[in-house]
Scaffold this motif. Structure first.
Motif, mmCIF file in Angstrom:
data_model
loop_
_atom_site.group_PDB
_atom_site.id
_atom_site.type_symbol
_atom_site.label_atom_id
_atom_site.label_comp_id
_atom_site.label_asym_id
_atom_site.label_seq_id
_atom_site.Cartn_x
_atom_site.Cartn_y
_atom_site.Cartn_z
ATOM 1 N N VAL A 152 0.836 -1.205 0.000
ATOM 2 C CA VAL A 152 0.000 0.000 0.000
ATOM 3 C C VAL A 152 0.865 1.248 0.000
ATOM 4 N N ARG A 153 1.940 1.228 0.781
ATOM 5 C CA ARG A 153 2.845 2.380 0.818
ATOM 6 C C ARG A 153 3.467 2.631 -0.550
ATOM 7 N N ARG A 154 3.834 1.543 -1.223
ATOM 8 C CA ARG A 154 4.413 1.689 -2.559
ATOM 9 C C ARG A 154 3.422 2.306 -3.534
ATOM 10 N N VAL A 155 2.167 1.869 -3.468
ATOM 11 C CA VAL A 155 1.148 2.432 -4.360
ATOM 12 C C VAL A 155 0.970 3.919 -4.089
ATOM 13 N N LEU A 156 0.883 4.285 -2.810
ATOM 14 C CA LEU A 156 0.690 5.694 -2.469
ATOM 15 C C LEU A 156 1.895 6.539 -2.874
ATOM 16 N N GLN A 157 3.091 5.994 -2.744
ATOM 17 C CA GLN A 157 4.286 6.775 -3.062
ATOM 18 C C GLN A 157 4.520 6.872 -4.565
ATOM 19 N N ASP A 158 4.219 5.813 -5.310
ATOM 20 C CA ASP A 158 4.481 5.821 -6.747
ATOM 21 C C ASP A 158 3.306 6.318 -7.566
ATOM 22 N N TRP A 159 2.271 6.794 -6.929
ATOM 23 C CA TRP A 159 1.079 7.279 -7.622
ATOM 24 C C TRP A 159 1.424 8.490 -8.501
ATOM 25 N N ASP A 160 0.902 8.484 -9.709
ATOM 26 C CA ASP A 160 1.118 9.587 -10.663
ATOM 27 C C ASP A 160 2.610 9.857 -10.853
ATOM 28 N N PHE A 161 3.375 8.823 -11.110
ATOM 29 C CA PHE A 161 4.820 8.933 -11.285
ATOM 30 C C PHE A 161 5.119 9.563 -12.635
ATOM 31 N N ARG A 162 5.933 10.634 -12.636
ATOM 32 C CA ARG A 162 6.278 11.358 -13.864
ATOM 33 C C ARG A 162 7.772 11.659 -13.895
ATOM 34 N N LEU A 163 8.317 11.625 -15.092
ATOM 35 C CA LEU A 163 9.707 11.995 -15.333
ATOM 36 C C LEU A 163 9.761 13.054 -16.410
ATOM 37 N N ALA A 164 10.719 13.969 -16.284
ATOM 38 C CA ALA A 164 10.921 15.012 -17.291
ATOM 39 C C ALA A 164 12.388 15.413 -17.258
ATOM 40 N N ARG A 165 12.798 16.154 -18.273
ATOM 41 C CA ARG A 165 14.138 16.756 -18.324
ATOM 42 C C ARG A 165 13.979 18.263 -18.378
ATOM 43 N N ASP A 166 14.731 18.971 -17.536
ATOM 44 C CA ASP A 166 14.630 20.423 -17.537
ATOM 45 C C ASP A 166 15.643 21.024 -18.502
ATOM 46 N N ALA A 167 15.723 22.361 -18.518
ATOM 47 C CA ALA A 167 16.573 23.046 -19.490
ATOM 48 C C ALA A 167 18.046 22.752 -19.292
ATOM 49 N N GLY A 168 18.447 22.411 -18.076
ATOM 50 C CA GLY A 168 19.847 22.109 -17.806
ATOM 51 C C GLY A 168 20.202 20.650 -18.005
ATOM 52 N N GLY A 169 19.277 19.842 -18.548
ATOM 53 C CA GLY A 169 19.538 18.431 -18.751
ATOM 54 C C GLY A 169 19.344 17.590 -17.507
ATOM 55 N N ARG A 170 18.839 18.180 -16.423
ATOM 56 C CA ARG A 170 18.631 17.427 -15.194
ATOM 57 C C ARG A 170 17.336 16.625 -15.272
ATOM 58 N N LEU A 171 17.279 15.562 -14.485
ATOM 59 C CA LEU A 171 16.107 14.708 -14.424
ATOM 60 C C LEU A 171 15.172 15.226 -13.339
ATOM 61 N N VAL A 172 13.916 15.452 -13.695
ATOM 62 C CA VAL A 172 12.901 15.941 -12.757
ATOM 63 C C VAL A 172 11.941 14.786 -12.469
ATOM 64 N N VAL A 173 11.833 14.416 -11.197
ATOM 65 C CA VAL A 173 11.012 13.283 -10.782
ATOM 66 C C VAL A 173 9.907 13.796 -9.872
ATOM 67 N N ARG A 174 8.664 13.419 -10.175
ATOM 68 C CA ARG A 174 7.512 13.799 -9.345
ATOM 69 C C ARG A 174 6.654 12.571 -9.120
ATOM 70 N N TYR A 175 6.203 12.381 -7.882
ATOM 71 C CA TYR A 175 5.335 11.257 -7.582
ATOM 72 C C TYR A 175 4.727 11.447 -6.205
ATOM 73 N N GLY A 176 3.722 10.611 -5.907
ATOM 74 C CA GLY A 176 3.116 10.631 -4.584
ATOM 75 C C GLY A 176 1.656 11.016 -4.609
ATOM 76 N N LEU A 177 0.887 10.465 -3.664
ATOM 77 C CA LEU A 177 -0.526 10.797 -3.504
ATOM 78 C C LEU A 177 -0.753 11.505 -2.179
ATOM 79 N N LEU A 178 -0.578 10.808 -1.070
ATOM 80 C CA LEU A 178 -0.736 11.450 0.240
ATOM 81 C C LEU A 178 0.435 12.365 0.551
ATOM 82 N N GLU A 179 1.611 12.044 0.023
ATOM 83 C CA GLU A 179 2.786 12.903 0.155
ATOM 84 C C GLU A 179 3.398 13.072 -1.228
#
Length: 502
Positions: A227-254
């Motif tokens: 359950v913790r894994r589902v809540l933490q990995d909810w809406d998992f997204r990856l992107a690259r910003d202008a500096g070539g860095r990896l942007v990671v976003r995820y989480g439901l309750l947090e």
């Protein structure tokens, strides 16, 4: 001498949020048996008294907490009985992560967590600030630490609209995250455990409140990790910003927003869980320098996700983006010699090691198969270890250590091969170190407006686009293959050199 700016306090709602978190921990610590012994009214009075005391303590602590930036130092003062004054040199700063627990989301606040080189734990978390103030402070600290290119747009989680120069890489379907966690031993064996408990109650004929509450508590403990894994990995997204860095976003309750400079990636881990292999699923893990905490202990609070669930094609594209030139399906390895079967009677051929032009590859595991990819430029030391049984068999194990704590391990190699491998790793590490060992392509200013033609820039140009098949679109469901194509089998990754692929 740097001019000292005035000390700033955290948001006024911080004491209430800290008090609520502490109160939840206290209530959870009180067992069902305590409630049954003292009764509901006394239990409520105890909780109320504790709540008032915790809020008062948090308020006094908030009045004694502040932060300010002086030159290239972040100075933080906190503490009630024991006052602490900390100066964090921003040259040692590796990452600043923005987190928003559930209560912070409801109140429009956020928490900053600072990770520094050599830290044994998160250094001086700032909880709480407004989302805009937290995002601005993060970018300021990264800029002072030399981690943010000049003029880069500020990324503010929770605010509609992404930065103009940010390029989406992938978005994992929530359905796949849920299914992947249902295919875990905890969820798979839970019905059998419930049936056993029900049979015990039926046979004994005793249905007490304590017994029922304890049963539900035990079942909740079993399901806690999935359950913790589902809540933490909810809406998992990856992107690259202008500096070539990896942007990671995820989480439901947090919700968590993390910016990962690729030159801090120490290794990439690939895992094929047993129950996932039928669907050709895997997950990817990043080992990032500066993130404190013990390795390999199942700590879900670590910020090490690259792909919570995906198929081989998706993983192949992501690894090629994080480690340019590395192809997940073209990493040949050789197993230990046959005399090592004494140490691995059933899984000798599942162990292996290999050298590619870019990374040191190691693999292991029979039921849960794992692979580690360590760039040569990230090697900190190379060790050759030989135990008493290995000495009798003429074997040794080679460890390639990184700053993040995880190591590439070549298990039970021939002794001569082990020393040759260690020498080759040390040589390649020296050759790979330079001003920019891992150079990644940056996004051109007009990249968000129109895709760049691959012929418009040379391959070695810093603005040349990175060919990522999953860019700017949702990732297909793991295990699904395009019409007319057969999904690659994860066994393809485990072929020995010279073996033909089907």
């Amino acid at each position: 001498m740097a001019e000292e700016e005035p000390r700033r306090r955290l948001h006024p709602l911080s004491p209430l949020l800290h008090g609520a978190k502490s109160l939840v921990v206290i209530v959870v610590g009180l067992s069902w048996q305590t409630l049954a012994q003292i009764g509901f009214e006394k239990f409520a009075l105890v909780v109320l008294g504790l709540a008032v005391a915790v809020v008062i303590f948090s308020l006094i602590n908030w009045l004694n907490t502040g932060y300010h930036v002086v030159g290239k130092e972040l100075r933080i003062q906190d503490g009630l009985l024991w006052r602490r004054n900390r100066a964090i040199p921003l040259e040692r700063l590796q990452a600043v992560e923005l987190r928003r627990p559930l209560l912070a989301q409801l109140t429009g606040l956020a928490e900053l967590r600072l990770e520094v080189v050599g830290g044994g734990k998160t250094e001086a978390p700032l909880a709480y600030l407004t989302v805009r103030d937290a995002a601005a402070l993060r970018e300021r600290l990264l800029a002072l630490a030399g981690r943010t290119p000049a003029g880069e747009a500020v990324t503010t989680p929770g605010v509609t609209g992404a930065p103009a120069l940010e390029r989406p890489l992938l978005r994992v379907r929530n359905r796949d995250v849920v299914i992947s966690q249902l295919l875990t031993p905890q969820a798979f064996l839970l019905p059998f455990g419930v049936a056993f408990v029900v049979m015990q109650f039926v046979v004994e004929g005793a249905w007490t409140f304590i017994g029922i509450a304890s049963t539900f508590t035990a079942m909740a403990g079993v399901l806690l990790q999935p359950v913790r894994r589902v809540l933490q990995d909810w809406d998992f997204r990856l992107a690259r910003d202008a500096g070539g860095r990896l942007v990671v976003r995820y989480g439901l309750l947090e919700t968590r927003s993390q910016v990962v400079p690729l030159n801090r990636v120490q290794s990439v881990g690939v895992t094929w869980p047993l129950l996932w292999r039928r669907k050709h699923w895997l997950h990817l893990r990043l080992d990032i320098a500066g993130y404190a905490g013990p390795q390999g202990n199942g700590n879900d609070k670590r910020s090490d996700r690259l792909l919570p669930v995906g198929d081989n094609d998706t993983a192949r594209a992501l690894i090629g983006d994080v480690l340019p030139g590395v192809d997940l399906l073209a990493l040949p390895t050789t197993p230990p010699p046959d005399r090592a079967r004494v140490l691995h009677p059933f899984a000798l051929r599942r162990y292996g090691a290999g050298l590619t032009p870019e990374v040191f590859v190691t693999r292991w595991g029979r039921l849960t198969r794992q692979m580690s990819l360590v760039p040569y430029a990230r090697l900190q030391s190379v060790r050759v270890i030989q135990g008493p049984v290995q000495r009798r068999l003429g074997l040794a194990t080679v460890y390639a250590d990184t700053a993040g704590g995880r190591a590439g391990v070549a298990h039970d190699r021939d002794l001569g091969e082990a020393w040759t491998l260690a020498h080759e790793l040390a040589t390649r590490a020296r050759q790979a170190r330079g001003p920019a060992p891992l150079v990644t392509g940056e996004i051109a200013p007009d990249a968000a407006a129109a895709p760049m033609d691959s012929a418009a820039a040379p391959a070695n140009s810093p603005t040349a686009p990175v060919d990522v098949p999953v860019a700017d679109r949702a990732v297909p469901s793991p295990g699904e293959a395009p019409p007319g194509e057969v999904p690659p089998d994860d066994d393809d990754v485990w072929k020995r050199p010279g073996e033909a692929r089907p």
